[in-house]
Design an enzyme around this catalytic site. Structure first.
Site, PDB file in Angstrom:
ATOM      1  N   GLN A 196       3.177  10.015   1.187  1.00  0.00           N
ATOM      2  CA  GLN A 196       4.479   9.186   1.126  1.00  0.00           C
ATOM      3  C   GLN A 196       5.577   9.500  -0.027  1.00  0.00           C
ATOM      4  OE1 GLN A 196       2.544   5.331   1.932  1.00  0.00           O
ATOM      5  NE2 GLN A 196       4.247   5.198   3.157  1.00  0.00           N
ATOM      6  N   HIS A 229      -2.370   7.979   6.725  1.00  0.00           N
ATOM      7  CA  HIS A 229      -1.534   8.541   6.116  1.00  0.00           C
ATOM      8  C   HIS A 229      -1.926  10.223   5.613  1.00  0.00           C
ATOM      9  CE1 HIS A 229       2.366   6.347   6.055  1.00  0.00           C
ATOM     10  NE2 HIS A 229       1.814   5.333   5.671  1.00  0.00           N
ATOM     11  N   CYS A 231       5.760  -0.043   7.855  1.00  0.00           N
ATOM     12  CA  CYS A 231       5.331   1.171   6.766  1.00  0.00           C
ATOM     13  C   CYS A 231       6.552   1.501   5.870  1.00  0.00           C
ATOM     14  CB  CYS A 231       4.978   2.413   7.553  1.00  0.00           C
ATOM     15  SG  CYS A 231       4.663   3.654   6.404  1.00  0.00           S
ATOM     16  N   LEU A 232       6.471   1.751   4.541  1.00  0.00           N
ATOM     17  CA  LEU A 232       7.575   1.723   3.790  1.00  0.00           C
ATOM     18  C   LEU A 232       8.261   2.964   4.257  1.00  0.00           C
ATOM     19  CD1 LEU A 232       6.170   1.165   0.130  1.00  0.00           C
ATOM     20  CD2 LEU A 232       7.653  -0.206   1.764  1.00  0.00           C
ATOM     21  N   GLY A 278       0.848  -1.093  -0.069  1.00  0.00           N
ATOM     22  CA  GLY A 278      -0.156   0.052   0.017  1.00  0.00           C
ATOM     23  C   GLY A 278       0.951   1.090   0.137  1.00  0.00           C
ATOM     24  N   HIS A 303      -4.499   1.938   7.155  1.00  0.00           N
ATOM     25  CA  HIS A 303      -3.151   2.379   7.313  1.00  0.00           C
ATOM     26  C   HIS A 303      -2.983   3.568   6.300  1.00  0.00           C
ATOM     27  CE1 HIS A 303       1.187   1.428   7.685  1.00  0.00           C
ATOM     28  NE2 HIS A 303       1.166   2.314   6.336  1.00  0.00           N
ATOM     29  N   GLU A 304      -3.438   3.312   5.119  1.00  0.00           N
ATOM     30  CA  GLU A 304      -3.156   4.490   4.071  1.00  0.00           C
ATOM     31  C   GLU A 304      -3.945   5.558   4.241  1.00  0.00           C
ATOM     32  OE1 GLU A 304      -0.550   3.748   2.653  1.00  0.00           O
ATOM     33  OE2 GLU A 304      -0.518   1.638   2.848  1.00  0.00           O
TER      34      GLU A 304
END
Ligand code: CO
Length: 152
Positions: free
Chosen positions: A52, A135, A89-90, A47, A131-132
């Protein structure tokens, strides 16, 4: 236009900003989404949210292995159930946090061409979408950090 976009890593302050709704479903948006897809797959993520890569627009993508979902201006309409699982998380490499999430969601939003979408999600896809959407509000997994642990 977003060819040079790169993944933003914590503590980059853009990750704490709130994203704005998209009003124009134009080439610019398409270019943003293409860049997000490229970067998510390059980093083997499941995701990604636009902030990000430094763009404060309400755009998220997710692919948990059965197809890519692109959601613009996503809204959670309804939630059911709760489950705690460790998330990464990236933008926070090497960190895992136990995060409680709803197990089922009804969501609405738009696809990349501006068509309205309404759908139900469950399991990992429901988790990734929550989660996204976090963000888009400047919320990161470390904000749930009573459960923080280092991944070795
Ligand atoms: Co993330």
């Amino acid at each position: 236009m977003f060819n040079k976009a790169r993944l933003k890593i914590y503590p980059d302050s853009v990750l704490r900003e709130k994203s704005f709704p998209v009003f124009d479903f134009d080439k610019n948006l398409q270019s943003l989404i293409n860049a997000m897809r490229r970067i998510m797959y390059e980093h083997k993520g499941i995701g990604l949210a636009a902030p990000q890569i430094g763009i404060l627009k309400q755009v998220i993508i997710a692919d948990v292995g059965n197809g890519l979902l692109t959601l613009v201006n996503p809204t959670i309409l309804e939630r059911k159930g709760e489950e705690i699982l460790t998330e990464g998380c990236l933008s926070l490499p090497g960190i895992g946090v136990d995060v409680p999430r709803s197990t089922r969601l009804a969501i609405s939003g738009f696809d990349q061409s501006g068509k309205a979408i309404e759908m139900e999600l469950s399991g990992l896809m429901a988790r990734v979408v929550q989660h996204e959407i976090d963000h888009l509000n400047g919320v990161l997994i470390i904000d749930y950090q009573e459960n923080k642990k280092e991944v070795v």
